[in-house]
Design a protein around this motif. Structure first.
Motif, short mmCIF file in Angstrom:
data_model
loop_
_atom_site.label_atom_id
_atom_site.label_comp_id
_atom_site.label_asym_id
_atom_site.label_seq_id
_atom_site.Cartn_x
_atom_site.Cartn_y
_atom_site.Cartn_z
N LEU A 89 3.98 3.80 7.62
CA LEU A 89 4.75 5.53 7.90
C LEU A 89 5.97 5.11 7.66
O LEU A 89 6.78 3.88 6.72
N VAL A 90 6.69 6.07 6.47
CA VAL A 90 7.81 6.65 6.62
C VAL A 90 8.44 7.90 6.82
O VAL A 90 8.22 8.64 6.87
N LEU A 113 2.61 12.99 2.08
CA LEU A 113 3.74 13.87 2.61
C LEU A 113 3.94 14.67 3.19
O LEU A 113 2.82 16.07 2.75
N ALA A 114 4.46 14.91 4.49
CA ALA A 114 4.99 16.32 5.23
C ALA A 114 5.70 17.11 5.42
O ALA A 114 6.70 16.26 5.49
N LEU A 115 5.82 18.43 5.48
CA LEU A 115 6.99 18.82 5.05
C LEU A 115 6.74 20.10 6.00
O LEU A 115 5.99 20.80 6.30
N ILE A 116 8.04 19.53 7.54
CA ILE A 116 7.80 20.54 8.20
C ILE A 116 8.34 22.11 7.49
O ILE A 116 9.83 21.09 7.45
N MET A 145 0.95 -1.02 0.19
CA MET A 145 0.01 -0.31 -0.21
C MET A 145 0.83 1.74 -0.14
O MET A 145 2.12 0.87 0.25
N THR A 146 0.23 2.22 -0.09
CA THR A 146 1.42 3.68 -0.76
C THR A 146 1.25 4.02 1.45
O THR A 146 0.59 3.28 1.96
N LYS A 147 2.36 4.48 1.26
CA LYS A 147 2.85 5.05 2.66
C LYS A 147 2.54 6.81 2.98
O LYS A 147 2.61 7.50 1.79
N ILE A 148 2.33 6.73 4.35
CA ILE A 148 2.60 8.51 4.61
C ILE A 148 4.07 8.47 4.66
O ILE A 148 4.90 8.29 5.92
N ILE A 149 4.78 9.69 4.42
CA ILE A 149 6.04 10.57 4.54
C ILE A 149 5.99 11.51 5.65
O ILE A 149 5.04 12.52 5.25
N LEU A 150 6.65 11.19 6.62
CA LEU A 150 6.63 12.20 7.49
C LEU A 150 8.28 12.84 7.59
O LEU A 150 9.16 12.31 7.62
N THR A 151 8.59 13.79 7.51
CA THR A 151 9.67 14.46 7.15
C THR A 151 10.08 14.85 8.64
O THR A 151 9.64 15.37 9.03
N GLY A 152 11.54 15.71 8.63
CA GLY A 152 12.22 16.11 9.97
C GLY A 152 11.72 15.21 11.74
O GLY A 152 11.58 16.22 12.23
N VAL A 153 11.95 14.61 11.05
CA VAL A 153 11.49 13.77 12.94
C VAL A 153 12.73 13.84 13.67
O VAL A 153 12.56 13.36 14.84
N ASP A 154 13.85 14.16 13.21
CA ASP A 154 15.17 14.69 13.88
C ASP A 154 14.82 16.35 14.06
O ASP A 154 15.41 16.76 14.89
N GLY A 155 13.63 16.79 14.22
CA GLY A 155 14.01 17.84 14.77
C GLY A 155 12.38 17.91 16.04
O GLY A 155 11.77 17.13 16.58
N ASN A 156 11.94 19.00 16.11
CA ASN A 156 11.78 19.51 17.28
C ASN A 156 9.87 19.20 16.88
O ASN A 156 9.64 18.51 17.73
N LEU A 157 9.85 20.13 16.29
CA LEU A 157 8.29 19.63 15.70
C LEU A 157 7.58 18.21 15.44
O LEU A 157 6.73 17.40 15.37
#
Length: 313
Positions: free
Chosen positions: A30-31, A71-74, A1-13
């Motif tokens: 998740l990715v 994709l979430a662009l933080i 299935m297609t994935k949910i991409i979260l960027t910036g996981v090494d940041g606070n938010l």
């Protein structure tokens, strides 16, 4: 299935958003992306797919975003062309990879051309770039993080007890960064929400003077508020060693891990009434009320701004 991409996981938010996402959906969906191998490893150990990414360079980004549907662009913490270029790289790569929707963390009133905030320029640019890309989107226009002002409050409490600002009596619906992270997680899962701006505001509009009084009542301190000019605010940040732009050198563990140009023009925007927005859109998105300033001061150890996380080159 297609994935949910979260960027910036090494940041606070991004790290906080990751915590919410891991509770809201299965890990296999998740990715998580970030530039820090160390930060990514703890997620990999939990069985989450991770990708090391550097938004300053487009190479490899499309491959990292493959099989993603949203994709979430933080937004990056630096200001100007570097941030705009990094955001362009993400949007272009997402489109190339077949991602259908971008969730972007923007700024309250980003679409107002009369808003003097220097930070606003990059957010408006990125919003327009996403729109022109043809991708679906959710823009999370966040009010000011309460954590930034709580950290600042305690810094002033320990250094004379006079909190200076150029905000005047402007109003702001301060919101927790934790709530902004919750909004990111819920927006990524909002499959029925399309081409939408969501304003993420705290539960009450207040002046900085009122904010400080809540802090005094919760902490027992006696900080007073002194209104100063824009130039005096620059001078105060200069004295603290805060760089005027994000091209400068940031001190570790600073109470103000931002550029003074960004903060002074943000204060000007508040003073001029460009940030006085309060809606119930956060609750509509997440199903929960945003945290109050009073609650955050009463649990202030959990609501500090933290260190700056960025890789801008």
């Amino acid at each position: 299935m297609t994935k949910i991409i979260l960027t910036g996981v090494d940041g606070n938010l991004g790290a906080q958003a990751a915590k919410y996402l891991m509770k809201l959906t299965e890990h296999k969906n998740l990715v998580f992306c970030g530039y820090s191998k160390e930060a990514l490893q703890k997620y990999a150990d939990l069985g989450i797919e991770t990708k090391q990414t550097d938004f300053n360079h487009k190479e490899g980004l499309a491959e990292a975003f493959e099989n993603g549907s949203v994709l979430a662009l933080i937004s990056m913490p630096f200001v100007g062309e570097k941030r705009q270029r990094a955001h362009r790289n993400v949007v272009d790569a997402a489109k190339e990879a077949g991602v259908q929707k971008i969730v972007y963390t923007s700024l309250v009133n980003a679409g107002d051309p009369t808003n003097p905030s220097k930070e606003k320029i990059d957010h408006a640019y990125t919003e327009n770039y996403i729109i022109n890309s043809g991708l679906d989107y959710i823009f999370l226009r966040n009010s000011q993080y309460a954590e930034a002002m709580i950290t600042s409050y305690y810094s002033f409490a320990q250094n004379g007890g006079v909190m200076t600002s150029n905000q005047g009596d402007g109003l702001m619906a301060y919101i927790s960064r934790k709530d902004c992270a919750k909004a990111v997680a819920y927006a990524l899962l909002a499959y029925d929400l399309h081409y939408r701006v969501v304003n993420c505001n705290g539960p009450e509009l207040m002046t900085l003077g009122q904010f400080i009084e809540i802090g005094n009542q919760a902490s027992g301190n006696h900080v007073v508020y002194q209104k100063v000019s824009d130039e005096e605010t620059y001078q105060a940040f200069d004295a603290m060693g805060v760089p005027r732009t994000t091209d400068g050198k940031f001190q570790e563990h600073s109470a103000a891990p931002y550029s003074s140009e960004g903060m002074v023009t943000f204060g000007q925007a508040i003073r001029e009434g460009k940030m006085d927005l309060k809606t119930n859109e956060f609750k509509k998105l997440t199903g929960s009320d945003p945290l109050t300033v009073k609650y955050m001061f009463e649990h202030s150890a959990d609501f500090q701004i933290g260190d700056r996380h960025s890789l801008d080159n």
